[in-house]
Design a protein around this motif. Structure first.
Motif, mmCIF file in Angstrom:
data_model
loop_
_atom_site.group_PDB
_atom_site.id
_atom_site.type_symbol
_atom_site.label_atom_id
_atom_site.label_comp_id
_atom_site.label_asym_id
_atom_site.label_seq_id
_atom_site.Cartn_x
_atom_site.Cartn_y
_atom_site.Cartn_z
ATOM 1 N N TYR A 104 -6.218 0.312 4.153
ATOM 2 C CA TYR A 104 -5.295 1.364 4.789
ATOM 3 C C TYR A 104 -6.192 2.843 4.424
ATOM 4 C CZ TYR A 104 -2.304 -2.720 5.447
ATOM 5 O OH TYR A 104 -1.525 -3.623 5.581
ATOM 6 N N ASP A 105 -5.938 3.783 5.444
ATOM 7 C CA ASP A 105 -6.035 5.179 5.046
ATOM 8 C C ASP A 105 -4.781 5.745 5.146
ATOM 9 O OD1 ASP A 105 -8.685 4.817 4.957
ATOM 10 O OD2 ASP A 105 -9.438 5.864 6.673
ATOM 11 N N ILE A 106 -4.360 6.292 4.146
ATOM 12 C CA ILE A 106 -2.801 6.796 3.970
ATOM 13 C C ILE A 106 -3.101 8.077 3.586
ATOM 14 C CG2 ILE A 106 -0.779 6.765 2.918
ATOM 15 C CD1 ILE A 106 -1.401 3.851 2.097
ATOM 16 N N LEU A 107 -2.477 8.931 4.588
ATOM 17 C CA LEU A 107 -2.189 10.559 4.466
ATOM 18 C C LEU A 107 -1.001 10.800 3.484
ATOM 19 C CD1 LEU A 107 -3.455 13.106 5.240
ATOM 20 C CD2 LEU A 107 -1.986 13.168 7.069
ATOM 21 N N ASN A 108 -1.065 11.172 2.285
ATOM 22 C CA ASN A 108 0.095 11.463 1.762
ATOM 23 C C ASN A 108 0.884 12.866 2.084
ATOM 24 O OD1 ASN A 108 -1.262 13.476 0.274
ATOM 25 N ND2 ASN A 108 -1.201 12.440 -1.793
ATOM 26 N N VAL A 109 1.955 13.111 1.248
ATOM 27 C CA VAL A 109 2.700 14.126 1.465
ATOM 28 C C VAL A 109 2.143 15.491 1.371
ATOM 29 C CG1 VAL A 109 4.913 12.865 1.311
ATOM 30 C CG2 VAL A 109 4.172 14.109 -0.748
ATOM 31 N N HIS A 110 1.046 15.540 0.596
ATOM 32 C CA HIS A 110 0.185 16.559 0.036
ATOM 33 C C HIS A 110 -0.929 16.815 1.069
ATOM 34 C CE1 HIS A 110 2.743 16.810 -3.205
ATOM 35 N NE2 HIS A 110 2.540 15.697 -3.574
ATOM 36 N N GLY A 111 -0.976 16.231 2.046
ATOM 37 C CA GLY A 111 -2.300 16.307 3.043
ATOM 38 C C GLY A 111 -3.731 15.566 2.590
ATOM 39 N N GLY B 217 -2.147 -10.072 -2.753
ATOM 40 C CA GLY B 217 -1.134 -9.083 -2.701
ATOM 41 C C GLY B 217 -1.534 -7.836 -3.598
ATOM 42 N N GLU B 218 -2.554 -7.797 -4.399
ATOM 43 C CA GLU B 218 -2.764 -7.037 -5.523
ATOM 44 C C GLU B 218 -3.583 -6.105 -4.793
ATOM 45 O OE1 GLU B 218 -4.719 -9.005 -8.658
ATOM 46 O OE2 GLU B 218 -3.194 -10.115 -9.082
ATOM 47 N N ILE B 219 -3.572 -4.584 -5.230
ATOM 48 C CA ILE B 219 -4.108 -3.488 -5.132
ATOM 49 C C ILE B 219 -5.535 -3.635 -5.740
ATOM 50 C CG2 ILE B 219 -4.419 -0.970 -5.188
ATOM 51 C CD1 ILE B 219 -1.973 -1.377 -3.657
ATOM 52 N N GLU B 220 -6.563 -3.710 -4.731
ATOM 53 C CA GLU B 220 -7.935 -3.603 -5.507
ATOM 54 C C GLU B 220 -8.368 -2.168 -5.680
ATOM 55 O OE1 GLU B 220 -10.183 -5.536 -2.565
ATOM 56 O OE2 GLU B 220 -9.745 -7.648 -3.130
ATOM 57 N N GLU B 221 -8.038 -1.376 -4.868
ATOM 58 C CA GLU B 221 -8.471 0.055 -5.445
ATOM 59 C C GLU B 221 -7.574 1.032 -4.274
ATOM 60 O OE1 GLU B 221 -12.455 0.861 -2.895
ATOM 61 O OE2 GLU B 221 -12.823 -0.929 -4.362
ATOM 62 N N ALA B 222 -7.457 2.374 -4.840
ATOM 63 C CA ALA B 222 -6.829 3.391 -4.343
ATOM 64 C C ALA B 222 -7.707 4.394 -4.509
ATOM 65 C CB ALA B 222 -5.463 3.443 -4.767
ATOM 66 N N ASN B 223 -8.505 4.958 -3.531
ATOM 67 C CA ASN B 223 -9.338 6.212 -3.802
ATOM 68 C C ASN B 223 -9.211 7.171 -2.796
ATOM 69 O OD1 ASN B 223 -10.965 4.345 -5.501
ATOM 70 N ND2 ASN B 223 -11.561 3.258 -3.726
ATOM 71 N N ALA C 107 0.793 -1.218 -0.218
ATOM 72 C CA ALA C 107 0.048 -0.089 0.019
ATOM 73 C C ALA C 107 0.793 1.103 0.053
ATOM 74 C CB ALA C 107 -0.975 -0.122 1.133
ATOM 75 N N LEU C 108 1.803 1.393 0.810
ATOM 76 C CA LEU C 108 2.732 2.596 0.719
ATOM 77 C C LEU C 108 3.614 2.750 -0.150
ATOM 78 C CD1 LEU C 108 3.616 2.396 4.722
ATOM 79 C CD2 LEU C 108 2.334 3.965 3.589
ATOM 80 N N ASP C 109 4.074 1.444 -1.095
ATOM 81 C CA ASP C 109 4.734 1.824 -2.322
ATOM 82 C C ASP C 109 3.779 2.343 -3.285
ATOM 83 O OD1 ASP C 109 7.127 0.676 -1.381
ATOM 84 O OD2 ASP C 109 6.614 -1.395 -2.234
ATOM 85 N N PHE C 110 2.402 2.048 -3.103
ATOM 86 C CA PHE C 110 1.490 2.667 -4.247
ATOM 87 C C PHE C 110 1.194 3.930 -3.939
ATOM 88 C CE2 PHE C 110 -2.732 2.843 -6.296
ATOM 89 C CZ PHE C 110 -2.237 2.293 -7.826
ATOM 90 N N ILE C 111 1.003 4.316 -2.413
ATOM 91 C CA ILE C 111 0.438 5.691 -2.367
ATOM 92 C C ILE C 111 1.387 5.977 -0.996
ATOM 93 C CG2 ILE C 111 -1.122 7.314 -1.383
ATOM 94 C CD1 ILE C 111 -1.746 6.645 -3.753
ATOM 95 N N PRO C 112 2.719 6.472 -1.162
ATOM 96 C CA PRO C 112 3.695 7.160 -0.243
ATOM 97 C C PRO C 112 3.011 7.843 0.828
ATOM 98 C CG PRO C 112 4.726 7.343 -2.292
ATOM 99 C CD PRO C 112 3.183 6.974 -2.573
ATOM 100 N N GLY C 113 3.220 7.660 2.177
ATOM 101 C CA GLY C 113 2.721 8.673 3.210
ATOM 102 C C GLY C 113 2.625 7.683 4.448
ATOM 103 N N ASP C 114 1.523 8.205 5.343
ATOM 104 C CA ASP C 114 1.381 7.749 6.639
ATOM 105 C C ASP C 114 0.192 7.001 6.795
ATOM 106 O OD1 ASP C 114 4.002 8.886 7.716
ATOM 107 O OD2 ASP C 114 3.115 10.844 8.077
ATOM 108 N N VAL C 115 0.408 5.842 7.265
ATOM 109 C CA VAL C 115 -0.942 5.088 7.459
ATOM 110 C C VAL C 115 -1.634 5.528 8.848
ATOM 111 C CG1 VAL C 115 -1.810 2.801 8.039
ATOM 112 C CG2 VAL C 115 -0.043 3.134 6.345
ATOM 113 N N VAL C 116 -2.748 6.017 8.622
ATOM 114 C CA VAL C 116 -3.579 6.731 9.873
ATOM 115 C C VAL C 116 -4.583 5.814 10.433
ATOM 116 C CG1 VAL C 116 -3.029 9.046 9.331
ATOM 117 C CG2 VAL C 116 -5.154 8.029 8.257
#
Length: 157
Positions: A120-127, A139-145, A95-104
């Motif tokens: 995972y809810d991920i807060l990226n570097v742009h907030g 292990g596949e990404i099903e979605e990233a929204n 998940a973090l490779d796909f959307i870098p940031g912090d898992v909240v």
């Protein structure tokens, strides 16, 4: 931009909440508005009256139709354990490779079709907050929204 949402031709949130409660009767805890591709989607966390478990019920905000139901579970849930082939640490890395940031926040989920997912809810570097689902079997990404807003409480990590 939330001002842009006001111009969209959306079904009232209450109509989607009614559809969600028709699907899983219970007490709504949280509402999220997210983009699934080009589709604005309401996601309700509902504590079910029948079994006390929490379900995530998604409703297409343009059509007012329930599109997905998942049950939140613990890591030791028998169905989740049976079908999960990767660890939470592996899924987090994906998940973090796909959307870098912090898992909240993070959830274990079982879909109504039996699929198992790390969410995972991920807060990226742009907030911006993204909801990233990793299939626990493949292990596949099903979605990233992109999450546009959230109302209600969710356990933060």
């Amino acid at each position: 931009d939330l001002d842009d949402i006001r111009g969209w031709n959306l079904v009232p949130m209450e109509a989607c909440l009614d559809a969600a409660l028709d699907t899983i009767p219970g007490n709504p805890r949280k509402l999220e508005m997210k983009m699934e591709g080009d589709d604005p989607t309401y996601e309700f966390d509902i504590e079910a009256t029948a079994d006390g478990q929490t379900y995530n019920v998604e409703c297409n905000a343009e059509e007012g139709l329930v599109t997905e139901v998942e049950r939140e579970v613990e890591a030791n849930d028998p169905v989740f354990k049976k079908y999960a082939k990767i660890s939470e640490a592996e899924a987090r890395e994906i998940a973090l490779d796909f959307i870098p940031g912090d898992v909240v926040s993070m959830e274990y989920e079982v879909g109504m079709e039996g699929n198992v997912t790390f969410e995972y809810d991920i807060l990226n570097v742009h907030g911006r907050e993204y909801k990233v689902d990793v299939n626990a079997s493949t292990g596949e990404i099903e979605e990233a929204n992109l999450e546009l807003y959230e109302i209600g409480a969710e356990k933060e990590m």
